[in-house]
Write a protein that holds these residues in place. Structure first.
Motif, short mmCIF file in Angstrom:
data_model
loop_
_atom_site.label_atom_id
_atom_site.label_comp_id
_atom_site.label_asym_id
_atom_site.label_seq_id
_atom_site.Cartn_x
_atom_site.Cartn_y
_atom_site.Cartn_z
N LYS A 113 0.83 -1.20 0.00
CA LYS A 113 0.00 0.00 0.00
C LYS A 113 0.87 1.25 0.00
CE LYS A 113 -4.08 1.87 2.33
NZ LYS A 113 -5.03 1.69 3.45
N ILE A 114 0.63 2.11 -0.98
CA ILE A 114 1.41 3.34 -1.13
C ILE A 114 0.94 4.38 -0.12
CG2 ILE A 114 1.93 5.25 -2.70
CD1 ILE A 114 1.45 3.26 -5.01
N LYS A 115 1.90 5.11 0.42
CA LYS A 115 1.57 6.22 1.32
C LYS A 115 1.52 7.54 0.55
CE LYS A 115 1.34 8.88 5.04
NZ LYS A 115 0.12 9.03 5.84
N SER A 116 2.62 7.86 -0.12
CA SER A 116 2.71 9.15 -0.80
C SER A 116 3.27 8.99 -2.21
CB SER A 116 3.57 10.12 0.00
OG SER A 116 4.88 9.60 0.16
N ILE A 117 3.02 9.99 -3.03
CA ILE A 117 3.47 9.94 -4.42
C ILE A 117 3.90 11.34 -4.86
CG2 ILE A 117 1.13 10.33 -5.34
CD1 ILE A 117 1.84 8.34 -7.59
N LEU A 118 4.98 11.37 -5.64
CA LEU A 118 5.49 12.62 -6.21
C LEU A 118 5.67 12.38 -7.70
CD1 LEU A 118 6.71 15.48 -5.93
CD2 LEU A 118 8.89 14.41 -5.33
N VAL A 119 4.97 13.15 -8.53
CA VAL A 119 5.02 12.95 -9.98
C VAL A 119 5.29 14.27 -10.68
CG1 VAL A 119 3.58 10.89 -10.10
CG2 VAL A 119 2.50 13.12 -10.08
N ILE A 120 6.02 14.18 -11.80
CA ILE A 120 6.31 15.37 -12.59
C ILE A 120 6.37 15.02 -14.07
CG2 ILE A 120 8.82 15.13 -12.35
CD1 ILE A 120 8.96 18.22 -12.26
N PRO A 121 5.69 15.77 -14.93
CA PRO A 121 5.80 15.53 -16.37
C PRO A 121 7.22 15.79 -16.86
CG PRO A 121 3.86 16.86 -15.87
CD PRO A 121 4.68 16.80 -14.61
N ILE A 122 7.68 14.97 -17.79
CA ILE A 122 8.99 15.13 -18.41
C ILE A 122 8.77 15.73 -19.79
CG2 ILE A 122 11.09 13.98 -19.19
CD1 ILE A 122 10.70 14.01 -16.14
N LYS A 123 9.39 16.90 -20.02
CA LYS A 123 9.13 17.64 -21.25
C LYS A 123 10.42 18.14 -21.89
CE LYS A 123 6.56 20.79 -19.32
NZ LYS A 123 5.67 21.98 -19.22
N LYS A 124 10.32 18.41 -23.19
CA LYS A 124 11.36 19.15 -23.91
C LYS A 124 10.65 20.36 -24.50
CE LYS A 124 15.14 20.05 -26.38
NZ LYS A 124 14.68 21.15 -27.24
#
Length: 282
Positions: A113-124
């Motif tokens: 079970k996941i507690k926290s998440i950090l996500v970011i789009p990868i762009k050029k």
């Protein structure tokens, strides 16, 4: 800062796309102190995100729809970094968007079970290439973690774009080679000055293997086919002027002459000429 500089050196010196992707996950996970990391690439054909690198044994690839049914899909859709301290805090998720949900299938895939998440789009630039997802099973990510990830994400985008561009070029070259080699007829591709750029093995056989490819590359095609050079030049000029395919017929051979037209900044341009040689039946 030294670690960041070392990572940048690895990013821009690695030409192998698979190694690059693994390095991105390995370094980022260590740099941000995450338990696990996944890099998803954007699949334009079916408008989805596909996990390319996912850490852990016996974990199958994950495909996410770009919608509000997952935090990662939503972050890509809205083009924003998200730092969620508790993915099961529905009240907090609804503050971001009333329809936003945590995809519990992700927990099942990774086995806890996941507690926290950090996500970011990868762009050029403005082109979105994929998204980087980091997770923790107990603690949360800090604001500083978010800032650190935002710092390196721009460099990841540049390196990833460069590698994907190289891969696409190599794929197109390989596809062209396969196409040429699998056509029984002899084929020659020239520039607009009739200088040879590419031939297939059937053309070399037609010449009786008198030359190597290195010996005929950049040669003027009519010099190689001197018996029909005058007619070949005339027919090629007709194709260049009309942009319409034509044929040259002789007692020994039939040559189909095709213009290669491409779009360049929404303008069509004649770039190359393809010659297909066929022996008359009978």
């Amino acid at each position: 800062m030294k670690n960041v500089l070392n990572f940048l050196e690895v990013l821009f010196s690695e030409n192998d796309i698979e190694k690059l992707l693994k390095n991105i996950i390995s370094y980022t996970k260590e740099y941000i102190k995450a338990d696990r990391g996944t890099l998803y690439l954007y699949n334009e054909e079916n408008n989805s995100l596909e996990s390319i690198v996912i850490e852990g044994e016996n974990i199958s690839k994950i495909e996410l729809k770009i919608d509000k049914n997952s935090i990662t899909g939503y972050a890509f859709l809205e083009d924003k970094i998200l730092n969620i301290k508790d993915v099961y805090d529905e009240k907090n998720l609804k503050k971001i968007d009333k329809n936003l949900k945590h995809n519990e299938e992700l927990d099942k895939k990774i086995g806890y079970k996941i507690k926290s998440i950090l996500v970011i789009p990868i762009k050029k630039g403005n082109k979105k290439l994929g998204i980087l997802e980091l997770i923790k099973k107990e603690k949360s990510f800090s604001k500083k973690d978010e800032e650190k990830l935002n710092l390196i994400a721009k460099f990841i985008g540049i390196a990833l774009y460069n590698s994907l561009t190289i891969v696409n070029i190599l794929q197109k070259q390989e596809e062209k080679k396969i196409l040429i080699e699998n056509i029984a007829e002899a084929i020659v591709i020239t520039d607009l000055d009739m200088k040879i750029l590419e031939v297939n093995s059937s053309f070399m056989e037609m010449l009786g293997f008198r030359y190597t490819f290195g010996e005929i590359k950049d040669r003027y095609l009519p010099d190689i086919l001197s018996e029909i050079s005058k007619e070949l030049i005339q027919k090629t000029e007709n194709v260049k002027k009309s942009w319409i395919a034509d044929e040259l017929l002789s007692d020994l051979i039939k040559i189909k002459i095709l213009p290669v037209i491409i779009k360049d900044f929404n303008k069509e341009k004649l770039k190359k000429i393809i010659y297909i040689f066929k022996y008359p039946k009978g």
